[in-house]
Design a protein around this motif. Structure first.
Motif, short mmCIF file in Angstrom:
data_model
loop_
_atom_site.label_atom_id
_atom_site.label_comp_id
_atom_site.label_asym_id
_atom_site.label_seq_id
_atom_site.Cartn_x
_atom_site.Cartn_y
_atom_site.Cartn_z
N GLU A 500 63.84 42.18 86.31
CA GLU A 500 63.69 42.01 84.86
C GLU A 500 62.37 42.59 84.39
O GLU A 500 62.32 43.32 83.40
N ARG A 502 60.58 44.78 85.85
CA ARG A 502 60.56 46.24 86.00
C ARG A 502 61.32 46.89 84.85
O ARG A 502 60.87 47.84 84.24
N GLN A 503 62.44 46.32 84.57
CA GLN A 503 63.27 46.88 83.52
C GLN A 503 62.52 46.84 82.18
O GLN A 503 62.52 47.81 81.43
N ASP A 506 59.91 49.52 82.06
CA ASP A 506 60.54 50.83 81.92
C ASP A 506 60.84 51.13 80.46
O ASP A 506 60.53 52.20 79.95
#
Lengths: 576, 111
Positions: A500, A502-503, A506
């Protein structure tokens, strides 16, 4: 006597409205549908020490104290003083009953070597003294204990036999409800076959020792004109007397409360739609070390915190050990003991015997009047005992608690649904299963609600976590890899959290990038526009200059022609 | 013994070697009457002048049955000489009567 014979013959078929005289022994009155046949003789047969005398005495004491029916006791075995002394510990004050004119006690000591038989005789004095005693207090109940002693006392048993037969008819005729006791015989119910004369009701008491555990049983062998329970019912002789606990009759007429009480674990309450019904029975089964006892401690802690009284019966642990273990979970139960709200009793049933264990429990319930009880580790009850007997004893304990509307938690050792706990499960209103799941080199506890009567309950599995501040229920991870608990759950949760994060970053980056791009492009757009404007301006400027030039050229040419005086000629040279 | 007893004084000799017998009966039933006759005859024969028979009717005072521990009638209790002997029945069996009461007057043999 002719009349008597005729009466007993014509009355042999007794209708369903047979009158009964309650014995005051709750369970026995239930089995017999109200007591012994009124105005008739009941035989109580049993070996020595089976409880015949006590049964008779309770019948007399209850009659005198509760039902307004005075009684007569004729003892052929023990002196009046001894009988009185024997039952004083049970709270029966026979002396007081005698002073109140509610009881006559007579005793006869018959030693066979005392008498020499020298011809015909009868037992008229026994009739005379019974008659006198019945008249004296207006007796409605008579107990003859143990009448068989008369056999062999006078040398001629055939006379004794016919006299006892006459006595039975006489008692019937007299309208008193009578108990005669007899020694258990090898072939017959009684040693001398006195069941031949006593034909209305026969109760057999039995005292068996199986694998060093004693159990007393009672059976109504015969009850003319009345339906009666035919099973063998275990009974016990407790500090309060004769206690018969028939399973079937107690179990199905207790009140059902709508009130819910907390288990002390919020999430468990939630799983059970708000907690346990007051007075219901919760069975917690599971393998060793799944936290059954901790669950029990929580329920007690919650009850005591509400100011209610709790009773804990430990079958396997000592109280000190239990308290220490629960302290490690952050549960201070000592404070409730100090406050007088919690009572802990620890005893192995195999030490005391099943019936004694039950008796002590019954007494504790009466003394402590708990609203919540926990029976911890009932598996121990089966140690060294036939499983069926142990189970039936636990069932009676649960019945006992249920009949007093005590919320009960029973913990049992069991692997799952298909074990001996199954027999107990029908007695339980709620059944929780704690299971150890072994994965990735660790064991984790999972809690299932197998059933909960009258309650919408969660069908989900929860992880049962023992923390330093008590039991916590945690959602397990259910995914493609199955149910995950413990570290696996934590790992899975971490992975998900990472993903989560990381997303999220991003997206953030992309957004920033796009924004930057937009800014860049916008800047670029401005530059291009500037260039475009500049070029347009250039074009305009050039156009203008060309126009001027042409005009200038024409002017030059005409000026030249004028100077040369020349005709107008096409000019192909010239500047542009 | 209490005043309620019906006492039939057969002899009025001094005590000492005086036998003291108590016969418990209920009313005047044939068995009891037979017992009285049988006992008197035996006593006359073996203890003439040296015995005292007290006849107690338990129907008149049933509570004596409990006090004296008598359940069967007729019952004869030899209170003196000791030891106490108890005989139950109408005493029609003369041999058992004599053996039971140990009725052997000094210097004579049994019938």
């Amino acid at each position: 006597m002719k009349n008597t014979v005729l009466t007993s013959l014509t009355e042999s078929a007794v209708g369903p409205d047979l009158e009964k005289a309650p014995t005051g022994i709750h369970g026995l009155d239930q089995i017999t549908g109200g007591g012994l046949p009124r105005g008739r003789v009941t035989l109580v047969a049993g070996s020595a020490g089976a409880g015949k005398t006590l049964l008779g005495l309770e019948f007399l004491v209850a009659g005198a104290r509760q039902y307004g029916e005075p009684g007569v006791l004729v003892s052929f075995e023990e002196s009046e003083d001894k009988v009185t002394l024997n039952v004083r510990s049970l709270g029966f004050d026979l002396d007081q009953l005698r002073r109140d004119g509610l009881l006559v006690m007579l005793s006869f000591r018959l030693d066979p070597s005392d008498f020499v038989a020298t011809g015909e005789f009868d037992l008229q004095p026994l009739f005379a003294i019974l008659d006198d005693a019945i008249e004296r207090v207006g007796a409605k109940r008579v107990v003859l204990d143990t009448i068989e002693v008369l056999f062999g006392a006078f040398g001629d048993d055939s006379i004794v036999r016919s006299e006892l037969s006459r006595l039975a008819r006489w008692l019937d005729d007299r309208g008193v409800t009578a108990i005669v006791t007899g020694e258990r015989g090898d072939r017959n119910l009684t040693r001398n076959g006195i069941e031949e004369y006593v034909t209305d009701c026969v109760i057999v008491l039995d005292h068996r020792v199986t694998e060093e555990i004693s159990t007393r049983r009672l059976r109504v062998v015969k009850y003319r004109g009345s339906a009666h329970g035919t099973n063998e019912y275990p009974f016990l002789i407790s500090a309060r007397g004769f206690v018969v606990l028939p399973i079937t009759s107690i179990a199905l007429n207790y009140a059902a409360s709508e009130e819910r009480i907390s288990t002390g674990i919020a999430r468990l309450d939630h799983m059970l739609s708000g907690g346990l019904f007051r007075g219901s029975t919760l069975l917690v089964s599971g393998t060793a070390g799944t936290g059954k006892t901790s669950l029990g401690a929580h329920i007690l802690n919650a009850a005591c915190a509400r100011g209610e009284r709790g009773l804990l019966v430990l079958f396997e642990e000592s109280p000190a050990q239990f308290l220490r273990n629960m302290r490690s979970l952050g549960l201070d139960l000592q404070q409730w003991i100090d406050a007088g709200l919690l009572r802990i009793w620890a005893a192995r049933p195999s030490e005391l015997g099943l019936e004694t264990h039950l008796a002590v429990l019954a007494r504790l319930i009466e003394d402590e009047t708990p609203s919540v009880a926990v029976l911890d580790g009932i598996a121990a009850i089966g140690q060294g005992i036939l499983a069926a007997e142990a189970t039936s004893m636990v069932a009676r304990k649960i019945d006992l608690l249920k009949s007093r509307e005590i919320t009960t938690l029973v913990t049992a050792l069991g692997q799952g649904e298909g074990t001996s706990t199954e027999t107990l499960s029908s007695l339980a209103d709620t059944w929780l299963l704690l299971r150890n799941v072994e994965t990735d080199g660790e064991r984790n506890r999972l809690l299932f609600v197998l059933k909960s009567r009258g309650t919408a309950h969660s069908n989900q599995v929860r992880e049962f976590v023992l923390t330093s501040h008590g039991v916590e229920l945690v959602d397990v991870y259910v995914g493609a890899a199955g149910v995950l608990a413990g570290s696996a759950r934590l790992a899975q949760q971490a992975t998900e959290r990472d993903a989560e994060v990381r997303q999220a970053s991003d997206l953030d980056r992309r957004l920033r990038e796009l924004r930057r791009n937009v800014v860049e492009r916008e800047a670029h757009l401005v530059v291009v526009q500037d260039e475009l404007d500049a070029e347009r301006a250039e074009i305009d400027r050039i156009d203008l200059r060309e126009g001027h030039q042409a005009a200038d050229t024409e002017a030059d040419r005409s000026a030249m022609a004028t100077r040369r005086w020349a005709d107008a000629a096409p000019s192909n040279g010239g500047q542009r | 013994m209490s005043e309620l007893h019906t006492a039939d004084d057969e002899t009025s000799a001094d005590s000492g070697d005086q036998w003291n017998l108590c016969l418990y009966v209920t009313d005047r039933s044939p068995k009891c009457l037979r017992a009285i006759d049988n006992l008197r005859r035996a006593c006359e024969e073996h203890l003439a002048g040296h015995y005292h028979i007290e006849v107690v009717d338990l129907l008149e005072n049933p509570r004596l049955a409990a006090e004296d521990q008598i359940l069967a009638v007729p019952t004869v209790v030899r209170k003196f000489p000791s030891p106490i002997r108890k005989l139950v029945g109408d005493l029609s069996d003369n041999d058992r009567l004599l053996v039971g009461l140990q009725l052997r007057p000094p210097g004579s043999t049994a019938t």
